[in-house]
Structure formats: C-alpha cells, structure tokens
Design a protein around this motif. Structure first.
Motif, PDB file in Angstrom:
ATOM      1  N   PRO A 122       3.041   7.737   1.891  1.00 33.52           N
ATOM      2  CA  PRO A 122       1.646   7.025   2.182  1.00 33.52           C
ATOM      3  C   PRO A 122       0.360   7.860   1.720  1.00 33.52           C
ATOM      4  O   PRO A 122      -0.527   7.233   1.330  1.00 33.52           O
ATOM      5  CB  PRO A 122       1.797   7.118   3.580  1.00 33.52           C
ATOM      6  N   GLY A 123       0.609   9.158   1.776  1.00 34.96           N
ATOM      7  CA  GLY A 123      -0.733   9.992   1.325  1.00 34.96           C
ATOM      8  C   GLY A 123      -0.999   9.822  -0.155  1.00 34.96           C
ATOM      9  O   GLY A 123      -2.048   9.641  -0.582  1.00 34.96           O
ATOM     10  N   GLY A 124       0.182   9.984  -1.003  1.00 35.91           N
ATOM     11  CA  GLY A 124      -0.168   9.721  -2.523  1.00 35.91           C
ATOM     12  C   GLY A 124      -0.279   8.302  -2.480  1.00 35.91           C
ATOM     13  O   GLY A 124      -1.409   8.060  -3.718  1.00 35.91           O
ATOM     14  N   ALA A 125      -0.020   7.346  -1.863  1.00 36.32           N
ATOM     15  CA  ALA A 125      -0.318   5.773  -2.327  1.00 36.32           C
ATOM     16  C   ALA A 125      -1.956   5.701  -1.678  1.00 36.32           C
ATOM     17  O   ALA A 125      -2.779   5.026  -2.594  1.00 36.32           O
ATOM     18  CB  ALA A 125       0.389   5.037  -1.290  1.00 36.32           C
ATOM     19  N   LEU A 126      -2.359   6.434  -0.557  1.00 35.74           N
ATOM     20  CA  LEU A 126      -3.700   6.236  -0.393  1.00 35.74           C
ATOM     21  C   LEU A 126      -4.668   7.131  -1.491  1.00 35.74           C
ATOM     22  O   LEU A 126      -5.478   6.403  -1.869  1.00 35.74           O
ATOM     23  CB  LEU A 126      -4.088   6.981   1.093  1.00 35.74           C
ATOM     24  N   ASP A 127      -4.236   8.176  -1.982  1.00 34.55           N
ATOM     25  CA  ASP A 127      -4.654   8.698  -3.034  1.00 34.55           C
ATOM     26  C   ASP A 127      -5.016   8.085  -4.243  1.00 34.55           C
ATOM     27  O   ASP A 127      -5.906   7.823  -5.020  1.00 34.55           O
ATOM     28  CB  ASP A 127      -4.215   9.936  -3.269  1.00 34.55           C
ATOM     29  N   TRP A 128      -3.844   7.187  -4.562  1.00 31.23           N
ATOM     30  CA  TRP A 128      -3.582   6.441  -6.075  1.00 31.23           C
ATOM     31  C   TRP A 128      -4.957   5.029  -5.499  1.00 31.23           C
ATOM     32  O   TRP A 128      -5.630   4.893  -6.574  1.00 31.23           O
ATOM     33  CB  TRP A 128      -2.436   5.877  -5.999  1.00 31.23           C
ATOM     34  N   CYS A 129      -4.976   4.844  -4.360  1.00 30.65           N
ATOM     35  CA  CYS A 129      -5.777   3.592  -4.033  1.00 30.65           C
ATOM     36  C   CYS A 129      -7.271   3.920  -4.386  1.00 30.65           C
ATOM     37  O   CYS A 129      -7.872   3.097  -5.175  1.00 30.65           O
ATOM     38  CB  CYS A 129      -5.738   2.980  -2.894  1.00 30.65           C
ATOM     39  N   TRP A 130      -7.697   5.183  -3.985  1.00 30.72           N
ATOM     40  CA  TRP A 130      -9.225   5.625  -4.250  1.00 30.72           C
ATOM     41  C   TRP A 130      -9.291   5.949  -5.656  1.00 30.72           C
ATOM     42  O   TRP A 130     -10.226   5.501  -6.121  1.00 30.72           O
ATOM     43  CB  TRP A 130      -9.205   6.862  -3.429  1.00 30.72           C
ATOM     44  N   ARG A 131      -8.408   6.638  -6.396  1.00 27.73           N
ATOM     45  CA  ARG A 131      -8.609   6.909  -7.688  1.00 27.73           C
ATOM     46  C   ARG A 131      -8.753   5.786  -8.618  1.00 27.73           C
ATOM     47  O   ARG A 131      -9.392   5.485  -9.536  1.00 27.73           O
ATOM     48  CB  ARG A 131      -7.382   7.795  -8.112  1.00 27.73           C
ATOM     49  N   ASN A 132      -7.856   4.470  -8.254  1.00 29.30           N
ATOM     50  CA  ASN A 132      -7.849   3.297  -8.994  1.00 29.30           C
ATOM     51  C   ASN A 132      -8.594   2.117  -8.640  1.00 29.30           C
ATOM     52  O   ASN A 132      -8.648   1.286  -9.210  1.00 29.30           O
ATOM     53  CB  ASN A 132      -6.397   2.929  -9.254  1.00 29.30           C
ATOM     54  N   ARG A 133      -8.968   2.304  -7.200  1.00 25.94           N
ATOM     55  CA  ARG A 133     -10.012   1.305  -6.548  1.00 25.94           C
ATOM     56  C   ARG A 133      -8.948   0.010  -6.704  1.00 25.94           C
ATOM     57  O   ARG A 133      -9.435  -1.100  -7.080  1.00 25.94           O
ATOM     58  CB  ARG A 133     -11.280   0.946  -7.296  1.00 25.94           C
ATOM     59  N   ARG A 134      -7.738   0.201  -6.453  1.00 29.28           N
ATOM     60  CA  ARG A 134      -6.727  -0.914  -6.300  1.00 29.28           C
ATOM     61  C   ARG A 134      -6.038  -0.730  -4.975  1.00 29.28           C
ATOM     62  O   ARG A 134      -5.782   0.412  -4.417  1.00 29.28           O
ATOM     63  CB  ARG A 134      -5.923  -0.840  -7.438  1.00 29.28           C
ATOM     64  N   ILE A 135      -5.208  -1.905  -4.570  1.00 24.22           N
ATOM     65  CA  ILE A 135      -4.222  -1.893  -3.681  1.00 24.22           C
ATOM     66  C   ILE A 135      -3.281  -2.248  -4.379  1.00 24.22           C
ATOM     67  O   ILE A 135      -3.288  -3.067  -5.154  1.00 24.22           O
ATOM     68  CB  ILE A 135      -4.444  -2.423  -2.150  1.00 24.22           C
ATOM     69  N   ALA A 136      -1.810  -1.954  -3.783  1.00 22.67           N
ATOM     70  CA  ALA A 136      -0.744  -2.466  -4.544  1.00 22.67           C
ATOM     71  C   ALA A 136       0.261  -2.632  -3.590  1.00 22.67           C
ATOM     72  O   ALA A 136       0.420  -2.063  -2.478  1.00 22.67           O
ATOM     73  CB  ALA A 136      -0.156  -1.409  -5.713  1.00 22.67           C
TER      74      ALA A 136
END
Length: 164
Positions: free
Chosen positions: A13-27
């Motif tokens: 979950p932490g990595g996914a949140l970090d990915w969201c912020w860096r990419n301005r996306r949810i998946a």
C-alpha cells in the motif's frame, strides 16, 4: 459529487500511494482482462467473468463490480478516498477519464506487484481530510456495494464546499 473509497494495493500500500503521487494517477488491478473500451465489456458481471477466466483465484473477489465502478460509474470531479486497507490516507479528485495503460506501473525502477493497467488521472486534495470526508459521505458503502470490494461508492454524495 460522488465519493469513492479505493484500496490502493493489498501487497504494497505504501508503494502504491507513492506511485499515485509521482504519476498523478490512481490504478486498479486485473489488467490481464485488457482495455475495457476495446474488449467491449458491458457490465460488472461480464468483467467478473473475464476476471474469473484470467485470474481463477480471484473468482468472487468483487473485482467485477469494483472495476465497473472505476470504469463506468466514477466520473471527473468525483472524490476518491485512498485507503491502504485499514487506514483512510488521502483524498484525490478525478480529473481524467478511464485509461488502460499497457505498461505495468513502475516505482523507482521496480515494477509494482500486480496488473494495475486500469488508471485515471487525479489531483490531490491536500486540504481535505480523508476521515472527515468518509464521515460526511455516510461512513459506509452505498446500497448494493460491499465494503470488501476494492472500489466502492460511498453512501452519500457531498457538495463541493465539503472538501474545499
């Protein structure tokens, strides 16, 4: 506007949140079923059947309705509470339509666990508290939804002023 709760990732979950912020996306997962627009799925049950075919261990997981919510029911300007499963972390606003991105999400050069090709562009609502918005939206899922699903619609809509 509608309010949604999205569990970002069960394994990281932490990595996914970090990915969201860096990419301005949810998946959301289940990418092996392909691009919903291209494949022509017309309902949550058709998506659930495809998930069962591609992910036999996920049969009955709620993936069909979760992915249908993400694809069809979620709209621009809706608010999404990003959850790590137990905690409601952040609120984002949907600013883009559904997209299927062929490449799997990558964070710091490492491919994230899972098939998270179903995506939407977002903006973070930093001044909006996730727990407060959850309470304003009813604190439970809308009728016909299941709190166990990855992506659920909350019970009540909120007005724009509720979250800045």
């Amino acid at each position: 506007m509608k309010v949604w709760r999205l569990i970002t990732h069960h394994a990281d979950p932490g990595g996914a949140l970090d990915w969201c912020w860096r990419n301005r996306r949810i998946a959301i997962g289940w990418g092996q079923i392909g691009n919903i627009d291209v494949e022509g799925y017309n309902s949550a049950s058709e998506i659930a059947d495809a998930i069962t075919q591609h992910y036999p261990n996920d049969a009955g997981s709620g993936g069909g309705p979760s992915l249908w919510n993400f694809y069809k029911k979620m709209q621009k300007d809706d608010l999404v509470i990003l959850s790590t499963g137990k905690a409601r972390e952040f609120v984002v606003e949907i600013v883009g339509d559904y997209e299927w991105v062929k490449a799997k999400p990558v964070l710091r050069g490492v491919e994230l666990f899972g098939d998270y090709q179903h995506q939407r562009r977002i903006e973070r609502k930093e001044y909006c508290n996730a727990d407060e918005l959850w309470d304003l939206a009813g604190g439970v899922e809308a009728p016909g939804e299941s709190i166990r699903w990855t992506c659920i619609e909350c019970e009540r809509e909120v007005d724009e002023e509720s979250c800045g």
